[in-house]
Design an enzyme around this catalytic site. Structure first.
Site, PDB file in Angstrom:
ATOM      1  CB  THR A  12      44.518  57.686  31.887  1.00 16.80           C
ATOM      2  OG1 THR A  12      45.195  56.427  31.883  1.00 16.80           O
ATOM      3  CG2 THR A  12      45.527  58.809  31.811  1.00 16.80           C
ATOM      4  CG  ASP A  14      36.187  53.350  33.232  1.00 23.16           C
ATOM      5  OD1 ASP A  14      36.455  54.299  32.468  1.00 23.16           O
ATOM      6  OD2 ASP A  14      35.233  52.559  33.083  1.00 23.16           O
ATOM      7  NE  ARG A  44      50.808  52.077  30.457  1.00 22.47           N
ATOM      8  CZ  ARG A  44      50.341  50.847  30.544  1.00 22.47           C
ATOM      9  NH1 ARG A  44      51.134  49.841  30.384  1.00 22.47           N
ATOM     10  NH2 ARG A  44      49.055  50.614  30.760  1.00 22.47           N
ATOM     11  CE  LYS A 140      36.284  42.163  43.585  1.00 25.73           C
ATOM     12  NZ  LYS A 140      35.962  42.606  42.267  1.00 25.73           N
ATOM     13  CG  HIS A 170      33.162  48.982  45.489  1.00 25.03           C
ATOM     14  ND1 HIS A 170      33.447  47.846  44.792  1.00 25.03           N
ATOM     15  CD2 HIS A 170      31.894  49.299  45.137  1.00 25.03           C
ATOM     16  CE1 HIS A 170      32.407  47.501  44.064  1.00 25.03           C
ATOM     17  NE2 HIS A 170      31.442  48.363  44.249  1.00 25.03           N
ATOM     18  CE  LYS A 174      28.129  48.949  46.616  1.00 21.69           C
ATOM     19  NZ  LYS A 174      27.622  49.694  45.478  1.00 21.69           N
ATOM     20  CG  HIS A 232      31.744  42.968  46.290  1.00 22.00           C
ATOM     21  ND1 HIS A 232      32.805  43.681  46.767  1.00 22.00           N
ATOM     22  CD2 HIS A 232      31.737  43.174  44.945  1.00 22.00           C
ATOM     23  CE1 HIS A 232      33.420  44.293  45.757  1.00 22.00           C
ATOM     24  NE2 HIS A 232      32.793  43.994  44.642  1.00 22.00           N
ATOM     25  CE  LYS A 317      30.079  41.401  35.732  1.00 22.82           C
ATOM     26  NZ  LYS A 317      29.847  42.597  36.551  1.00 22.82           N
ATOM     27  CE  LYS A 322      24.182  47.926  40.711  1.00 20.53           C
ATOM     28  NZ  LYS A 322      25.467  47.271  40.671  1.00 20.53           N
TER      29      LYS A 322
HETATM   30  C1  BG6 Z   1      33.111  44.971  41.196  1.00 13.40           C
HETATM   31  C2  BG6 Z   1      33.107  43.841  40.224  1.00 13.40           C
HETATM   32  O1  BG6 Z   1      33.915  44.675  42.301  1.00 13.40           O
HETATM   33  O2  BG6 Z   1      31.780  45.227  41.629  1.00 13.40           O
HETATM   34  C3  BG6 Z   1      32.205  44.137  39.053  1.00 13.40           C
HETATM   35  O3  BG6 Z   1      34.437  43.605  39.768  1.00 13.40           O
HETATM   36  C4  BG6 Z   1      30.814  44.509  39.531  1.00 13.40           C
HETATM   37  O4  BG6 Z   1      32.142  43.035  38.163  1.00 13.40           O
HETATM   38  C5  BG6 Z   1      30.886  45.591  40.588  1.00 13.40           C
HETATM   39  O5  BG6 Z   1      30.063  44.948  38.429  1.00 13.40           O
HETATM   40  C6  BG6 Z   1      29.530  45.845  41.216  1.00 13.40           C
HETATM   41  O6  BG6 Z   1      29.618  46.948  42.058  1.00 13.40           O
HETATM   42  P1  BG6 Z   1      28.382  47.906  42.289  1.00 13.40           P
HETATM   43  O7  BG6 Z   1      28.864  48.923  43.271  1.00 13.40           O
HETATM   44  O8  BG6 Z   1      28.023  48.485  40.950  1.00 13.40           O
HETATM   45  O9  BG6 Z   1      27.277  47.026  42.814  1.00 13.40           O
END
Ligand code: BG6
Length: 453
Positions: A12, A14, A44, A140, A170, A174, A232, A317, A322
């Site tokens: 459930t 995100d 749950r 992670k 992740h 990419k 990352h 952040k 971005k």
């Molecule tokens: C996650 C972090 O692994 O990666 C987040 O826990 C972060 O805090 C995110 O915002 C960033 O990933 P992306 O793919 O949006 O660059």
């Protein structure tokens, strides 16, 4: 294709609704996974499958795209602490799914729950130790420091074999990160100068505009260094700095990445941590929190190939844009120095997000009667050439798990060496500087290192 069942713990949340289900739907639409894939969503909440699907639709960003897998999804309520619930799930799978199917257990859960779930998966024989068609996938963070990461890992090894464990970072899914090795090793113009005589500096940057987005509880115990750099950014660094692997095979690539992480050092006088203004007013963050939401760090890879070359790492952040990007700056040519021309250095930009691609900055004469010089950028934008065909990180990662390819997953020793480095950096962390704008941080970095970020 071998039959496939994907069992999602934390279905459930995100991650499941916004990333995993859309990725499964896309793989399904492209016939990359079996047409009769079965998805067991565990949670749950007291939902039936219809109520679960309504929840998914209200949380996903692409409701239309996932409709095609609706009939493949079954929701089951589970109490993670109760053995009978796992046994009942096992009985259900025995009745509904081919017994030779690939079982992919995805733990989209708070890592604090990994031990209990891992123990039950093993005890109920939902995952048979050593059976490589039973895979267990973890997101992670793997621990919050070296000691805790070690203990989580030891525990996993008591229940599963290493070949069954998939640790997700992740970023490795990419497109452009996967492309780093290709750019490096399949282009003579780069491979021949990929060392400290050819490269002047490397910048690895992951800037975000969002704040902690309701993840205050997790983030405050972590901070930018542990949340982003440990995983990352160090993964990107090791792909850029590693020596040529014996082969393209997963184990050979990882062996080289680990050697880089073992040789990392940093300049404690060029470390800057920051916290965005208003951070302590976010939900679940204590007023007195000193957690950093920004970190800048000057590191060195002390291998014969890269000794002396600064690798600047920066992430944070609530910044101005971005942008995830790696910039390799090359040394000047001898002629550039001799002729004292007002030329800049060549740069290779590896663009990871929001657009993926490669850019190469060259010096070129301004067309016309004078001998003026300008910088020009040759650009390749991946998305522009792959319309409708761009795969998201999670699609690639899920497909690789199904097919048993481990290159894009982190091996334990990568995590271990990354943590031992991060633990050392953490000891030198000061109280964070409070920032409102990226410009304030940029100036502070200039004051520390003379480096324009
Ligand atoms: C996650 C972090 O692994 O990666 C987040 O826990 C972060 O805090 C995110 O915002 C960033 O990933 P992306 O793919 O949006 O660059």
């Amino acid at each position: 294709m071998n039959p496939l069942v994907i069992i999602i713990f934390g279905s459930t949340g995100d991650l499941a609704t916004r990333k995993l289900l859309p990725a499964v739907a896309k793989l399904h639409a492209q016939h990359q996974i079996p047409d009769d894939v079965c998805i067991v969503a565990l949670g749950r909440r007291d939902f039936d499958t219809a109520a679960y699907w309504r929840h998914v639709i209200s949380h996903t960003q692409q409701p239309g795209d996932i409709e095609s897998i609706k009939s493949h999804v079954v929701y089951r309520q589970i109490d993670l602490e109760t053995c009978n619930d796992y046994d009942a799930l096992g009985a259900w799978l025995d009745d509904h799914v081919d017994k030779h199917a690939t079982r992919l257990f995805y733990l989209a859960l708070d890592p604090g729950l990994f031990p209990v779930v891992a123990r039950h998966l093993n005890a109920s024989r939902l995952v048979e130790q050593g059976n490589v068609s039973h895979a267990v996938v973890f997101e992670k963070p793997f621990g919050h420091d070296l000691a805790s990461a070690r203990s989580v890992n030891q525990l996993l090894w008591t229940f599963f074999d290493e070949q069954q464990i998939y640790r997700i970072d992740h970023y490795l899914g990419k497109e452009m990160i996967q492309n780093i090795m290709m750019v490096r090793f399949a282009n003579r113009i780069f491979e021949e100068i990929w060392h400290n005589r050819g490269i002047k500096s490397v910048k690895i940057i992951a800037k975000e505009t969002e704040g902690v987005l309701g993840r205050g509880g997790y983030y405050d115990a972590s901070g930018a260094l542990r949340d982003m750099v440990q995983s990352h950014l160090l993964q990107m660094l090791s792909l850029i700095a590693m020596d040529v692997p014996l082969s393209y095979r997963s184990e050979d690539v990882k062996n080289e990445k680990v050697k880089v992480l073992e040789k990392l050092s940093f300049d404690k006088h060029a470390l800057l941590v920051g916290q965005y203004e208003g951070y302590t007013s976010e939900a679940n963050i204590p007023d007195t929190s000193r957690t950093e939401t920004f970190v800048f760090l000057k590191t060195f890879v002390n291998t014969p190939r890269f000794k002396g070359v600064p690798f600047y790492l920066m992430t944070g952040k609530k910044l101005d844009e971005k942008a995830s990007l790696i910039t390799i700056e090359f040394e000047e040519t001898n002629e550039q120095r001799k002729w004292n021309l007002p030329l800049s250095t060549n740069k290779l930009h590896i663009k990871i997000a929001p657009e993926d691609g490669v850019g190469l900055v060259l010096n070129s004469k301004v067309p016309g009667l004078r001998d003026n010089v300008e910088q020009v950028e040759l650009e390749y934008c991946i998305a522009c050439h792959a319309v409708g065909n761009m795969s998201e990180a999670y699609e690639k990662l899920l497909l690789d798990i199904y097919e048993g390819h481990k290159t894009l997953f982190t091996r334990w020793d990568e995590i271990e060496t990354a943590w031992s480095f991060i633990d050392k950096v953490g000891q030198h962390q000061d109280k964070p500087m409070v920032y409102r704008t990226y410009d304030e941080l940029r100036q502070a970095i200039m004051a520390l290192t003379d480096e324009e970020m």
